[in-house]
Design an enzyme around this catalytic site. Sequence first.
Site, mmCIF file in Angstrom:
data_model
loop_
_atom_site.group_PDB
_atom_site.id
_atom_site.type_symbol
_atom_site.label_atom_id
_atom_site.label_comp_id
_atom_site.label_asym_id
_atom_site.label_seq_id
_atom_site.Cartn_x
_atom_site.Cartn_y
_atom_site.Cartn_z
ATOM 1 C CB CYS A 1 -26.455 -40.531 -58.792
ATOM 2 S SG CYS A 1 -26.182 -39.779 -57.250
ATOM 3 C CD GLU B 1 -25.955 -55.029 -1.097
ATOM 4 O OE1 GLU B 1 -27.337 -53.859 0.272
ATOM 5 O OE2 GLU B 1 -26.161 -56.696 0.522
ATOM 6 C CB CYS C 1 -29.093 -37.148 -56.357
ATOM 7 S SG CYS C 1 -28.777 -36.997 -57.673
ATOM 8 C CB CYS D 1 -23.118 -37.183 -59.690
ATOM 9 S SG CYS D 1 -25.719 -36.263 -59.475
ATOM 10 C CE LYS E 1 -26.621 -47.605 -7.525
ATOM 11 N NZ LYS E 1 -27.916 -46.575 -7.161
ATOM 12 C CE1 TYR F 1 -31.174 -49.547 0.512
ATOM 13 C CE2 TYR F 1 -28.657 -48.903 1.083
ATOM 14 C CZ TYR F 1 -29.755 -48.266 0.476
ATOM 15 O OH TYR F 1 -29.209 -47.030 -0.402
ATOM 16 C CG ASP G 1 -34.541 -46.431 -9.282
ATOM 17 O OD1 ASP G 1 -34.180 -45.788 -9.513
ATOM 18 O OD2 ASP G 1 -35.086 -46.465 -10.616
ATOM 19 C CE LYS H 1 -26.574 -46.506 -11.291
ATOM 20 N NZ LYS H 1 -26.388 -44.956 -11.809
ATOM 21 C CB CYS I 1 -25.747 -34.513 -55.857
ATOM 22 S SG CYS I 1 -24.974 -36.429 -55.702
#
Length: 697
Positions: A455, A126, A450, A435, A128, A246, A130, A338, A432
């Site tokens: 690089c 069934e 950079c 490089c 659920k 329920y 909320d 869920k 960097c």
Amino acid sequence: MTIASRSDTPAMDLLLDRIEKLRKSISHHQYRYYVVDDPEISDAEFDSLFRELQSLEEQHPEFRDLNSPTVRVGGAVAERFAKVQHQVPVLSLANAFGEDDLHRWRERLLRLLPEEEQPRLAYVVEPKFDGLTVVLQYDDGRFTLGATRGDGETGENITPNLRTVLQLPLQIPVTEANGRSGIQPPRRLILRGEVYVEESDFLSFNHEQAEKGERTYANPRNFAAGSLRLLDSRITAERPLKLWTYQVFLEEGPEHPPLSHWDSLEHLRAYGFPVSDEPRRFDDGQWEDLIEFVGSWHELRSRLPYDLDGMVVKVDLLSQRELLGFTGKDPRWAVAFKTGGEEATTKLLDIGVKIGRTGAVTPNAVLEPVPIGGVTVQAATLHNADYIEELDIRIGDTVLVKRAGDVIPKVLRPIKDLRDGSERPWNMPANCPSCSEPLERPPVEAATYCVNNACPDQLIRKVEYFVSRGAMDIVGMGSKQAELFVNEGHVKTLADIYRLPWEEIEKIEGYGERRIQNLQLAVEESKSRGATRLLTALGIRFVGNVVAELVMAQFDSLHELMEADVETLSEIEGVGPKIAEALVSYFRLEPNRVLVHSLAGLGVSLAESTSEQEGVEQSQPFAGKTFVITGTLPTLSRAEAKARIEAWGGKVTGSVSAKTDFLLAGEKAGSKLNKAKQLGVHILAEPELLRAANLGK
Ligand code: IVH
């Protein structure tokens, strides 16, 4: 100190610390959720913390504690309503996050039930609901008591408020209930239900409140909970509260008490209670159908006018429920299904940086792998240094991560109350990492750069972009190849893509003859993409597909564009001075001019191509055919296969149906392969696909 004894190793101490922090945090958030009706974190976040604690406690039974939120039923009693001692404890439900958990749940049932019971095993599935759980009591058919769940032992008496819920029968049987007569009211009935609000009612209420400048609610659930717990029931009466019932806790004659849950729902309906029509009953032999039904809850959810929180699977026979009993706060005979939300918490192990095509440096989170919405996430973006600083994100933090669709997951924030002091703040590196040149941050920008043109990481990103679909579209080349060819020294400038040493590449593992052929072909094909695509592929700042098209509409070739000045360019509709400036300064630089000339020398067309029209004239062997791709293909990635099929006139969709013409299947093909077989869809392997395409040409 709630734990009996401290452990004797530092590692265990850390673990215990973690467990205690989680317990505190979870209890706090339960209080916010159940008592104040004002949660501070998302359900997904809460579930994630809860699961972590549960699993730690499972792995370390020596740290179990009767006061842990995993043992106690969540919630506490608010002070303002009279307290009610529940006659039957109001238990909670264990969660199943996915099919595997459901299979395990069923296996446990089969283990625990005596063999002679197993043929009678059946389930009811069934929705659920909320909303807010309520416990309703009826004596000789009269509604005598309505309470909240509270901590499961003691709730709050909200009878006057519940009387205002129009769906709640004040007297059973309700005379008008389906015109039934002759039904005797039970001597005593205790049942459980959910008070909720429909989405549209919630929205219009909030809208009216906002117009009046009064309090609005975060979601329908909070609205329902808040409305039920108002001290003035006259206000409650004005709220659009609804009820689903329920679960029967206790039913005493004179009618024969029901033997199964399914029958008890039927009784409730007959007594006049609101019972959903969605529940379905499955025998154990129909387990696969049950799994499918449960898996479709998202569809159910989108069809219903109120929100669902998942599905509940329950053992149908009440006698079997007795046999199965409880563990801690959860009955073994029911489980809530869920799907893990789109957010989860996990540990931030480290922060690395990624150098982009333009040299921009992006910090990236290295995460302890965590499943989010069915995918394991172990990396996420952190945007830039300011983001990290503003949110005070530290290495070692437990962080909340969000994944939406296919976009890169992101770190939303740290959960500071789980810190243990070992967390370290992060700073943008000065140099960097690729490089070693110093990084720069322009004063007005959030990004750090950079600025070294040579690089290697920048070059990899540039190549990646150059070969990508919207640019030169070199099928078979992607991030992996960009990285490989740059790192192996085969690509030092973009022009080298057209000078790849194939005999060298053939020696690399995984680059067989067929693959090399495909790559060579794709590289060749890309030469005639034309000036617009090429301009895009160069990756000049602000110059994407759209701008490239506007610009190239005014010039016959890239050669011409290279000589244009800012004034001429700014006159183009849609091209402002900023873009014009970017173009001119790009083509002013000698290495860029050399690049364009080299490309031309290698046969790359600098003029607008006519290949778009040619493409249509070229035969399209798969015109009008629909494909689905599944599994791992031997040489092509899925995106590449898709691009080829589309270039050959076909369409690629996500799921197999009667309309599918071909399934392109690779290794580890799963359910799609089975479905295709069932439907008699043609199944192709990659070599067959390539052969079929070539035959058709
Ligand atoms: S059965 C002992 N069935 O979900 C088992 N609970 O996580 C009793 N809920 O707040 C629960 N819809 O009130 C059951 N169809 C349903 C439900 C349901 C919503 C709520 C329940 C509780 C939570 C349990």
